[in-house]
Structures are given as structure tokens and as C-alpha cells.
Design an enzyme around this catalytic site. Structure first.
Site, mmCIF file in Angstrom:
data_model
loop_
_atom_site.group_PDB
_atom_site.id
_atom_site.type_symbol
_atom_site.label_atom_id
_atom_site.label_comp_id
_atom_site.label_asym_id
_atom_site.label_seq_id
_atom_site.Cartn_x
_atom_site.Cartn_y
_atom_site.Cartn_z
ATOM 1 N N THR A 46 0.855 -1.187 0.000
ATOM 2 C CA THR A 46 0.000 0.000 0.000
ATOM 3 C C THR A 46 0.897 1.246 0.000
ATOM 4 O O THR A 46 2.075 1.171 0.351
ATOM 5 C CB THR A 46 -0.957 -0.016 1.205
ATOM 6 O OG1 THR A 46 -0.200 -0.130 2.403
ATOM 7 C CG2 THR A 46 -1.942 -1.181 1.108
ATOM 8 N N THR A 48 1.604 4.407 1.647
ATOM 9 C CA THR A 48 2.462 4.895 2.733
ATOM 10 C C THR A 48 3.364 3.781 3.266
ATOM 11 O O THR A 48 4.528 4.010 3.574
ATOM 12 C CB THR A 48 1.619 5.495 3.874
ATOM 13 O OG1 THR A 48 0.840 6.563 3.335
ATOM 14 C CG2 THR A 48 2.485 6.013 5.008
ATOM 15 N N CYS A 49 2.818 2.581 3.341
ATOM 16 C CA CYS A 49 3.594 1.443 3.855
ATOM 17 C C CYS A 49 4.796 1.141 2.964
ATOM 18 O O CYS A 49 5.889 0.874 3.454
ATOM 19 C CB CYS A 49 2.698 0.216 3.972
ATOM 20 S SG CYS A 49 1.234 0.468 4.997
ATOM 21 N N SER A 50 4.597 1.213 1.643
ATOM 22 C CA SER A 50 5.663 0.894 0.689
ATOM 23 C C SER A 50 6.606 2.049 0.406
ATOM 24 O O SER A 50 7.779 1.830 0.101
ATOM 25 C CB SER A 50 5.055 0.428 -0.641
ATOM 26 O OG SER A 50 4.431 -0.821 -0.491
#
Length: 160
Positions: A46, A48-50
């Protein structure tokens, strides 16, 4: 009830991709006798996560471990196949362990679930980071909805 400093990490079984496929890991195996930075994300691959959350922990893994941390653990309500593929994509080998809580067992026990069914994403893990020593939570930083500040690698490094 949400887990807080002084609480023990609940007993649960989670999963990690190995060379022979997914393998089970107990919370006792992950945390007992160790200092661990555990960070939770809503989902692998996703935005922000990546782009920020996981890459920050990869980038600062040596500095974090130099402060006495045995393991850095990325945690999500995804399956071990997805977490393994995302780890390869992000270059986490030897830096960050990619742990899957596919059925949200541990997420629910810690009170860190995030219901995104209205957005078609189902039950997920909230964005957070915690420092755990010998299975006991020392600190926890849970993000406000849509925020990414207190759970970053830099924020956790400053606490160690």
C-alpha cells in the site's frame, strides 16, 4: 482493550515466509529474551507502507540494531506469501522480519485492529510501532487515522 506499556504480548501464532514456504512462529519465539521493535501496517504494497514506513526501517536497521535491538519486525494482516513477496520487493533480508497475521489473531488480541471494510479492504492492523523487551511492551506509538509520524523508524530510533 488496546495493549499498553507494561503489558505482555499475548500468546498467538503468526507466520513468516521461509525457503520452504510459510512457517508458523509463536509470539514467545518472536519476543522472549529479546528486544524487538515491532511495527504494524495496514497492508503490504500500500502507498504509505511501501513508500515510507517499511523503507524507513530498512534504511535505519543498522542504527536501530546498534541500540541493542535484536529484531525489527514488520507486522500486517496479510498472508505470509504476500509479506514474503513484499519483503523481497523492499530488500528486507537480514534487516526486517516480515510477519503475517493473516487471520488477525494477534492484531485482535492486542486491540490494534482497523476496520477498513467500508473501503473494501476488510479488517486490518492499525499503523503503530512499539518497543518490546522480553515480551513486555516498553512503549507504543499508534498513529491517528491517516497519519504517519510517531511510528516511523526515525521516531522509534530517537526513543532507543
Amino acid at each position: 482493550m488496546t495493549i499498553k506499556p507494561g503489558d505482555k504480548i499475548p500468546a498467538a501464532t503468526v507466520y513468516e515466509m521461509g525457503s520452504d514456504g510459510p512457517g508458523s512462529v509463536t509470539t514467545a519465539e518472536l519476543f522472549n529474551g529479546k528486544t524487538v521493535v515491532l511495527f504494524g501496517i495496514p497492508g503490504a504494497f500500500t502507498p504509505t507502507c511501501s513508500a515510507s514506513h517499511l523503507p524507513g526501517f530498512v534504511k535505519f536497521s543498522e542504527q536501530i540494531k546498534a541500540k541493542g535491538v535484536d529484531d525489527i519486525v514488520c507486522f500486517a494482516v496479510n498472508d505470509a506469501f504476500v509479506m514474503g513477496a513484499w519483503g523481497k520487493d523492499q530488500g528486507t533480508a537480514g534487516k526486517v522480519r516480515m510477519i503475517a497475521d493473516g487471520s488477525a489473531e494477534l492484531t485482535k488480541k492486542m486491540g490494534l485492529e482497523l476496520d477498513l471494510t467500508g473501503k473494501g479492504l476488510g479488517l486490518r492492523c492499525d499503523r503503530f510501532a512499539m518497543v518490546v523487551k522480553d515480551g513486555v511492551v516498553q512503549s507504543i506509538d499508534r498513529e491517528a487515522p491517516g497519519a504517519f509520524e510517531v511510528s516511523s523508524a526515525e521516531a522509534q530510533l530517537s526513543k532507543l
